[in-house]
Design a protein around this motif. Structure first.
Motif, short mmCIF file in Angstrom:
data_model
loop_
_atom_site.label_atom_id
_atom_site.label_comp_id
_atom_site.label_asym_id
_atom_site.label_seq_id
_atom_site.Cartn_x
_atom_site.Cartn_y
_atom_site.Cartn_z
N GLU A 103 21.22 52.34 -10.24
CA GLU A 103 20.27 52.01 -9.08
C GLU A 103 20.88 52.78 -7.91
OE1 GLU A 103 20.27 48.13 -5.95
OE2 GLU A 103 20.43 47.69 -8.19
N GLY B 113 16.52 52.43 -11.17
CA GLY B 113 15.92 51.71 -9.85
C GLY B 113 16.20 52.23 -8.48
N THR C 265 15.68 52.33 -4.72
CA THR C 265 15.72 51.42 -3.44
C THR C 265 15.02 52.24 -2.19
OG1 THR C 265 18.00 51.65 -2.66
CG2 THR C 265 17.17 49.65 -4.60
N ILE D 127 11.79 50.05 -5.20
CA ILE D 127 11.77 49.00 -4.41
C ILE D 127 11.63 49.44 -3.08
CG2 ILE D 127 13.53 47.05 -3.85
CD1 ILE D 127 15.04 47.77 -6.39
#
Length: 372
Positions: A306, A335, A337, A359
């Motif tokens: 992430e 992921g 962000t 995200i």
């Protein structure tokens, strides 16, 4: 006069008769009451016939699952169970596991209560939590005393969370001198920094595996870094993390919550051969200049990543491809962000076998209207 006396004598006789009748009625009622009370006394309520082992299991389920700490006092505390009845009080006080986890940062805690609760825990390993949030100013004054009451039991500490304010200075800081042979989890947060003494657990915590530190705590503890399998560093710059990460060769999980900075670290400065999950987070960015933080790491076992889009540098796809190439890792999930709308399609095309999560940054209504 004689007639009045005769009337009084007759009245006395009548009253005596009424009293005898009432006494007979009262005697009947008393006998009936005794019979009813006897039936009540002979009845055993089902809950009071349960074995002590079942009562202890009920008590255990009343509390949060260990190692989460209940409050020291109040309706959700173990002490509350001692106020229900005499029998349950006796069971609760003799059940050592009931007292093995406690949050000593309660507003109205007293050192003698902390000592009493921890003494009841017998030889059980302990989970201790002490927060010192700004909303609890009493801890600025009483905090050192509360912590000092828990320190005699430090050889049984298994999970320890200490969030201390700048009022814990070198002068009033309760010293922790000696090994912690059972310690597995340490969450240490210090404010103020320079007034704290250095805490060394390099050889005194053989079971320590999980550590959470903020920047001041990271500068004030000496830990057996090579033992750790999980590490979270928060409110910290990457260049401050590197000397620590270079010693954590057995890490499996790592979270870095980084302050905004343009500090540059050399390529491959940190090699984590066992790391499986890496989460890099950004705290309150003050600049949106891209910087490639992934170049710092060589992580051959990494499966989950992430990272903020900004920390992928000017060429996000190349940064991720370079990490995979130099590490030889097989990422399963990534992921990203605070991602932009234009990044998703190129990433999915470049890495079709990966599970990609994008995200978006949270935009409030005012910003949304302004952007429209």
């Amino acid at each position: 006069m004689l007639s009045t006396l005769a009337a009084d004598r007759a009245r006395i006789a009548d009253l005596d008769t009424q009293i005898q009748d009432l006494q007979r009625s009262l005697s009947v009622l008393q006998r009936e009451r005794s019979l009813v009370q006897g039936r009540l006394d002979a009845y055993n309520y089902p809950v009071l016939t349960l074995p002590n082992e079942i009562i202890c299991e009920i008590f255990t389920r009343f509390l949060p699952i260990y190692p989460k700490c209940p409050p020291l006092i109040g309706p959700l505390s173990p002490i509350f169970l001692t106020h229900i009845c005499r029998g349950w009080r006796k069971i609760a006080l003799s059940f050592a596991a009931l007292w093995r986890a406690t949050d000593i940062s309660w507003n109205h805690s007293a050192p003698d209560v902390v000592s009493a609760v921890l003494s009841r825990s017998g030889l059980c390993p302990l989970s201790i939590r002490m927060d010192a949030p700004e909303l609890n100013p009493d801890l600025d004054h009483y905090g050192p005393e509360l912590l000092a009451a828990a320190i005699p039991h430090y050889t049984r500490w298994e999970y320890l969370t200490l969030h201390l304010t700048e009022h814990f200075t070198d002068a009033n800081y309760p010293r922790i001198d000696g090994p912690m042979p059972l310690l597995q989890h340490l969450d240490l947060w210090l404010n103020g920094g320079s007034s704290y003494p250095v805490v060394s657990l390099r050889s005194g915590a053989p079971l320590l595996r999980t550590v959470i530190l903020n920047d001041y705590a990271a500068a004030k503890v000496i830990l057996p870094w090579v033992q750790l399998t999980s590490l979270t560093l928060t409110i910290i710059y990457l260049h401050e993390c590197v000397p620590i990460l270079q010693q954590t060769s057995n890490l499996i999980h790592c979270v870095l919550e980084l302050c905004d900075s343009d500090d540059v670290v050399s390529d491959g400065a940190v090699t984590l051969p066992s790391l499986e999950t890496l989460a890099i987070k950004e705290l309150d960015p003050t600049t949106m200049e891209p910087i490639n933080y992934l170049r710092t790491f060589i992580v051959p076992a990494l499966g989950d990543l992430e990272v903020p889009e900004r920390f992928l540098g000017l060429d996000p796809i190349d940064s991720l491809a370079s990490l995979i190439s130099k590490s030889g890792c097989k990422l399963h999930q990534v992921g990203i962000t605070d991602s932009t709308l234009g990044l998703e399609a190129p990433f999915r095309a470049a890495f079709p076998s990966m599970q990609m999560l994008f995200i978006r940054p949270i935009v409030d209504d005012a910003e949304s209207v302004a952007s429209d």
